[in-house]
Design a protein around this motif. Structure first.
Motif, PDB file in Angstrom:
ATOM      1  N   ALA A 124      14.842  -1.679  -4.893  1.00 51.45           N
ATOM      2  CA  ALA A 124      13.914  -1.149  -5.898  1.00 51.45           C
ATOM      3  C   ALA A 124      13.947   0.371  -5.962  1.00 51.45           C
ATOM      4  N   LEU A 125      14.105   1.027  -4.826  1.00 52.55           N
ATOM      5  CA  LEU A 125      14.049   2.485  -4.798  1.00 52.55           C
ATOM      6  C   LEU A 125      15.329   3.141  -5.285  1.00 52.55           C
ATOM      7  N   GLY A 126      16.433   2.422  -5.257  1.00 47.90           N
ATOM      8  CA  GLY A 126      17.689   3.019  -5.710  1.00 47.90           C
ATOM      9  C   GLY A 126      18.028   4.263  -4.914  1.00 47.90           C
ATOM     10  N   PRO A 127      18.264   5.407  -5.577  1.00 49.17           N
ATOM     11  CA  PRO A 127      18.658   6.625  -4.849  1.00 49.17           C
ATOM     12  C   PRO A 127      17.581   7.136  -3.895  1.00 49.17           C
ATOM     13  N   TYR A 128      16.320   6.766  -4.157  1.00 43.98           N
ATOM     14  CA  TYR A 128      15.240   7.209  -3.262  1.00 43.98           C
ATOM     15  C   TYR A 128      15.278   6.499  -1.910  1.00 43.98           C
ATOM     16  N   SER A 172       8.244  -6.617 -11.686  1.00 43.57           N
ATOM     17  CA  SER A 172       7.269  -5.646 -12.162  1.00 43.57           C
ATOM     18  C   SER A 172       6.585  -4.927 -11.003  1.00 43.57           C
ATOM     19  N   GLN A 173       6.275  -5.665  -9.942  1.00 43.26           N
ATOM     20  CA  GLN A 173       5.584  -5.084  -8.790  1.00 43.26           C
ATOM     21  C   GLN A 173       6.461  -4.047  -8.086  1.00 43.26           C
ATOM     22  N   TRP A 174       7.711  -4.382  -7.854  1.00 42.21           N
ATOM     23  CA  TRP A 174       8.602  -3.431  -7.203  1.00 42.21           C
ATOM     24  C   TRP A 174       8.883  -2.230  -8.109  1.00 42.21           C
ATOM     25  N   ALA A 175       8.938  -2.454  -9.402  1.00 46.35           N
ATOM     26  CA  ALA A 175       9.168  -1.346 -10.333  1.00 46.35           C
ATOM     27  C   ALA A 175       8.029  -0.331 -10.267  1.00 46.35           C
ATOM     28  N   GLU A 176       6.802  -0.819 -10.036  1.00 48.02           N
ATOM     29  CA  GLU A 176       5.666   0.102  -9.930  1.00 48.02           C
ATOM     30  C   GLU A 176       5.769   0.959  -8.672  1.00 48.02           C
ATOM     31  N   VAL A 177       6.239   0.360  -7.574  1.00 45.14           N
ATOM     32  CA  VAL A 177       6.451   1.156  -6.359  1.00 45.14           C
ATOM     33  C   VAL A 177       7.466   2.267  -6.643  1.00 45.14           C
ATOM     34  N   ARG A 178       8.533   1.914  -7.327  1.00 43.97           N
ATOM     35  CA  ARG A 178       9.556   2.914  -7.684  1.00 43.97           C
ATOM     36  C   ARG A 178       8.940   4.017  -8.547  1.00 43.97           C
ATOM     37  N   ARG A 179       8.113   3.651  -9.510  1.00 41.08           N
ATOM     38  CA  ARG A 179       7.495   4.650 -10.395  1.00 41.08           C
ATOM     39  C   ARG A 179       6.628   5.629  -9.604  1.00 41.08           C
ATOM     40  N   ILE A 180       5.815   5.097  -8.658  1.00 40.69           N
ATOM     41  CA  ILE A 180       4.937   5.961  -7.863  1.00 40.69           C
ATOM     42  C   ILE A 180       5.760   6.913  -7.014  1.00 40.69           C
ATOM     43  N   VAL A 181       6.833   6.412  -6.435  1.00 42.00           N
ATOM     44  CA  VAL A 181       7.687   7.248  -5.597  1.00 42.00           C
ATOM     45  C   VAL A 181       8.350   8.333  -6.435  1.00 42.00           C
ATOM     46  N   LEU A 211       0.844  -1.186   0.000  1.00 44.60           N
ATOM     47  CA  LEU A 211       0.000   0.000   0.000  1.00 44.60           C
ATOM     48  C   LEU A 211       0.884   1.242   0.000  1.00 44.60           C
ATOM     49  N   VAL A 212       0.541   2.199  -0.848  1.00 42.38           N
ATOM     50  CA  VAL A 212       1.290   3.446  -0.954  1.00 42.38           C
ATOM     51  C   VAL A 212       0.329   4.584  -0.626  1.00 42.38           C
ATOM     52  N   LEU A 213       0.633   5.296   0.454  1.00 38.78           N
ATOM     53  CA  LEU A 213      -0.213   6.404   0.906  1.00 38.78           C
ATOM     54  C   LEU A 213       0.565   7.698   0.719  1.00 38.78           C
ATOM     55  N   HIS A 214       0.096   8.534  -0.225  1.00 40.67           N
ATOM     56  CA  HIS A 214       0.827   9.746  -0.624  1.00 40.67           C
ATOM     57  C   HIS A 214       0.065  10.977  -0.162  1.00 40.67           C
ATOM     58  N   ARG A 215       0.720  11.787   0.660  1.00 41.22           N
ATOM     59  CA  ARG A 215       0.123  13.044   1.136  1.00 41.22           C
ATOM     60  C   ARG A 215       0.362  14.131   0.109  1.00 41.22           C
ATOM     61  N   SER A 216      -0.726  14.751  -0.343  1.00 44.90           N
ATOM     62  CA  SER A 216      -0.628  15.852  -1.297  1.00 44.90           C
ATOM     63  C   SER A 216      -1.547  16.974  -0.835  1.00 44.90           C
ATOM     64  N   ASP A 217      -1.605  18.030  -1.606  1.00 47.43           N
ATOM     65  CA  ASP A 217      -2.472  19.158  -1.237  1.00 47.43           C
ATOM     66  C   ASP A 217      -3.937  18.764  -1.224  1.00 47.43           C
ATOM     67  N   ASP A 218      -4.290  17.711  -1.928  1.00 50.54           N
ATOM     68  CA  ASP A 218      -5.688  17.292  -2.030  1.00 50.54           C
ATOM     69  C   ASP A 218      -6.072  16.250  -0.985  1.00 50.54           C
ATOM     70  N   GLY A 219      -5.167  15.903  -0.106  1.00 47.15           N
ATOM     71  CA  GLY A 219      -5.456  14.872   0.891  1.00 47.15           C
ATOM     72  C   GLY A 219      -4.434  13.758   0.805  1.00 47.15           C
TER      73      GLY A 219
END
Length: 433
Positions: A155-159, A113-122, A74-82
């Protein structure tokens, strides 16, 4: 019409599921953004595998899921919209936005593929701080396994340099209660109070025949039959004149055998906790078995309960937002000492878990403060099991010391402390037979 969790307890399972899913929606909208801001976390990653789940993961799953499936991320991202809540999972996860499917990358290994998607979202979110569930102080906030951590870092590399412990966020999520959850806990505490009253009634407890062990098993069976399950096996202990307390680990505890037959003149104590609606309770109650001719408990036992209530007052007076658990403990114990009360405080949060995440207010064998968990600060909109014990001599028992142990659910809100379905202020009287 939406089910009302305060209408009756327990609700049928299907109605419970509706309530729990509705609560999750409200918590994601109203609770999580503030908690992420408070913790300074931009992206929160909650990752677990089937049969080895992060304890936090269960609090995000739809009520029809009894466990995680395969690898659930699960990826929970805080943004200006919530908060944008996404699931990188083989199967849809309730109200979380599906962010990945192995069909999106044909010919590519599923795990890769699954870990790559986490990297993309981040990468898209560009967070300053990425929270992960690692903690030394709180087991419930330490759910990211070694393997998942290793794969995530790769998966995150530099992140990966932006990964930080999400301890404060996890604890906040687990301990914060919605007003409706607190109302439901009034009902759950009422249920356990009713079960204990039934257990102490002549229909169940027959002095001279029923053992403490019989009573504990009756309580467990009764909860099961009502459609709620205990989160620990109920316990029943006895104190009686002529059987003094014994010292264990530096404190005095009852010495009557756990399987002894309950007799007139006994002080009966039980400890019971149930689970329903994804929430827990933790309660202790005391009863007295009248001797033939008695109409009330000895004055010394009644006074011991009165002193226990006073110790509760001193502890709740010390329980205020902003203080650490250790500070609450120190203030309560200092006030008790000034009042001449010999007692211990060992209260704890209760909510999604019985011994929940949040500030520990003493342990029964640690009255000087609890390193780590005791350093966490008290926040409003939280629920505790107010657990403590006092020791008093009983003149009617030849001055023998009795340990009056009490435990009661309380809620701390902006209005102060409220007892969940009230507290025990009088001994439950049990007929002699």
């Amino acid at each position: 019409m939406a089910p009302d969790p305060t209408r009756a307890v327990p609700l049928p399972l299907r109605e419970q599921a509706d309530v729990r899913d509705r609560w999750l929606t409200q918590r994601l909208l109203d609770v999580l953004p503030e908690l992420m801001d408070r913790a300074g976390i931009d992206v929160w990653l909650v990752i677990g595998r089937e049969s080895n789940e992060d304890p936090v993961l269960a609090t995000f799953l739809p009520a029809t899921w009894l466990s995680a499936r395969r690898r659930t991320m699960l990826v929970l991202h805080r943004s200006d919209d919530g908060v944008t809540s996404s699931a990188v999972s083989r199967y849809p996860v309730g109200q979380f936005l599906p962010a990945w499917s192995p069909d999106d990358s044909p010919g590519r290994p599923v795990e890769e593929s699954q870990w790559a998607e986490v990297r993309r979202i981040v990468e898209q979110a560009e967070p300053r701080r990425i929270g992960i569930d690692v903690s030394e102080a709180f087991a419930l906030a330490d759910g990211l396994s070694h393997t998942e951590h290793r794969l995530l870092v790769a998966a995150l590399g530099p992140y990966a340099d932006r990964l930080v412990p999400a301890e404060d966020l996890v604890v906040g999520w687990l301990e914060t209660r919605l007003p409706e959850e607190i109302q439901a806990l009034h009902g759950l505490n009422r249920l356990v109070h009713d079960v204990i009253a039934e257990a102490y009634s002549p229909a169940v407890l027959v002095p001279g025949t029923t053992t403490a062990l019989d009573l504990a098993w009756w309580i467990r069976q009764r909860l099961h039959d009502l459609g709620v399950e205990p989160w620990f096996h109920p316990s029943v202990s006895l104190q009686r004149a002529g059987v003094p307390l014994v010292e264990q680990a530096g404190t005095l505890l009852p010495a009557v055998p756990y399987d002894a037959v309950i007799e007139p003149g006994d002080l009966v104590h039980c400890d019971v906790g149930l689970s329903s609606l994804g929430l827990r309770t933790d309660t202790q109650r005391n009863g007295y078995v009248l001797r033939p001719g008695e109409t009330e408990a000895p004055a010394g036992l009644r006074e011991a309960l009165h002193v226990g209530n006073r110790m509760q007052d001193l502890t709740t007076e010390a329980l205020s937002a902003g203080r650490t658990g250790n500070e609450v403990l120190a203030h309560a114990r200092a006030a008790a000492a000034a009042a001449g009360i010999d007692g211990d405080v060992y209260s704890h949060p209760v909510g999604f878990h019985g011994h929940g995440a949040g500030p520990a207010i003493g342990l029964w064998d640690e009255q000087g403060g609890v390193p780590g968990a005791g350093d966490y600060r008290v926040h409003p909109d939280t629920v505790y099991a107010l657990e403590l014990a006092v020791r008093r001599p009983v003149p009617e028992w030849g001055g023998q010391c009795v340990r009056m142990a009490l435990e009661q659910g309380i809620a701390l809100t902006g209005e102060g402390v409220e007892y969940l379905d009230g507290r025990q202020t009088g001994l439950i009287l049990i007929p002699p037979g």
